[in-house]
Scaffold this active site. Sequence first.
Site, short mmCIF file in Angstrom:
data_model
loop_
_atom_site.label_atom_id
_atom_site.label_comp_id
_atom_site.label_asym_id
_atom_site.label_seq_id
_atom_site.Cartn_x
_atom_site.Cartn_y
_atom_site.Cartn_z
N ASP A 25 0.62 -1.82 0.03
CA ASP A 25 0.07 0.01 0.18
C ASP A 25 0.84 1.12 0.08
OD1 ASP A 25 -2.25 1.27 0.30
OD2 ASP A 25 -2.72 1.42 2.49
N HIS A 42 2.52 3.43 -9.07
CA HIS A 42 2.89 2.13 -8.85
C HIS A 42 3.56 1.52 -10.13
CE1 HIS A 42 -1.41 2.37 -7.31
NE2 HIS A 42 -1.98 2.85 -8.68
N LEU A 136 11.00 -20.58 -4.20
CA LEU A 136 9.97 -19.89 -3.84
C LEU A 136 8.62 -19.67 -4.36
CD1 LEU A 136 8.88 -17.13 -2.25
CD2 LEU A 136 9.87 -15.81 -3.48
C1 FPP Z 1 -1.61 0.39 -3.29
O1 FPP Z 1 -1.72 1.37 -3.49
C2 FPP Z 1 -1.63 -0.75 -4.65
C3 FPP Z 1 -1.92 -1.38 -5.88
C4 FPP Z 1 -2.99 -0.95 -5.39
C5 FPP Z 1 -1.12 -1.85 -6.77
C6 FPP Z 1 -0.23 -2.80 -6.29
C7 FPP Z 1 0.64 -3.47 -7.52
C8 FPP Z 1 1.27 -3.22 -8.13
C9 FPP Z 1 2.92 -2.48 -7.66
C10 FPP Z 1 1.85 -4.08 -9.67
C11 FPP Z 1 1.99 -5.20 -9.78
C12 FPP Z 1 3.30 -5.80 -10.18
C13 FPP Z 1 3.80 -7.04 -9.89
C14 FPP Z 1 4.85 -7.88 -10.86
C15 FPP Z 1 3.28 -7.84 -8.58
P1 FPP Z 1 -2.42 2.73 -3.43
O2 FPP Z 1 -2.59 2.91 -4.80
O3 FPP Z 1 -3.45 2.47 -2.72
O4 FPP Z 1 -1.65 3.82 -2.44
P2 FPP Z 1 -2.54 4.72 -2.00
O5 FPP Z 1 -2.81 4.28 -0.67
O6 FPP Z 1 -1.16 5.99 -1.23
O7 FPP Z 1 -3.31 5.72 -3.28
#
Ligand code: FPP
Length: 245
Positions: A25, A42, A136
């Site tokens: 997060d 992201h 893993l």
């Molecule tokens: C949360 O931050 C993150 C997500 C909802 C997306 C996570 C996805 C990735 C990092 C890409 C994954 C890639 C692989 C290869 C596994 P948020 O957007 O909710 O942050 P905020 O709460 O600060 O708005």
Amino acid sequence: MSNEDLRNIILKKGNLPRHIAIIMDGNGRWARKRGLPRIAGHRAGVKTVKRIVEAAGELKLSFLTLFTFSTDNWQRPKEEVSAIMNLLYETTKRELIELEKNNVKLIATGIIDELSPKRREILKKAIERTKRNTGLVLNLALNYSGRSEILNAVKKISRDVSAGLVTSEEIDEDLFSSYLYSKGLPDPDFLIRTSGEMRISNFMLWQTSYTELYVTEVLWPDFSVEDFYQAIWAFQNRQRRFGKI
Ligand code: FPP
């Protein structure tokens, strides 16, 4: 202290979690703090994914689950949803050789069939190509929600009861677990959530009954290998009681 020293201390201590789950997060906040679009957060988050997967492999952890995309995330602006999806598939495609080389077995839990056919294919190919790996297990919780997973299991069990394959008396925790998307995975021992939020957010509701929780203020893109080791060190120094004394 260097990361290598920290790693050696952790390895010497023993009692490593077998299965770590992470709620990644804070990507959006990381970007906002820098005046960047959310997608930049992201993109930076993907770099963290790479280093944490590597670190987990080096520690010889057995299972790592990443909460990659929740069913609730579809409600974000269309551009952001498609940017996250593209990042996920580009990364899967790009890192496939690396996963193969590092003996990582990729799996996915969630409603994979709802993803677009092209994206599903990329994911399926990576899962297929890594299925014989013995290192893993990297589990991407993708289009996942804990409640819908439980409801889906209840529906499947009901159908099997109606068909006479299972009796209601036979339904116990093990049988129920075998109807979940996470079938075959041990429950997470340790759940890390970044960016300070004290919530489970519909993640692995059944499986986290006895999981140790760890929340760090660090935003996911900033989450370093050292932060990861520190979290594990905290786990290693906890006493798990499973409801007993
Ligand atoms: C949360 O931050 C993150 C997500 C909802 C997306 C996570 C996805 C990735 C990092 C890409 C994954 C890639 C692989 C290869 C596994 P948020 O957007 O909710 O942050 P905020 O709460 O600060 O708005």
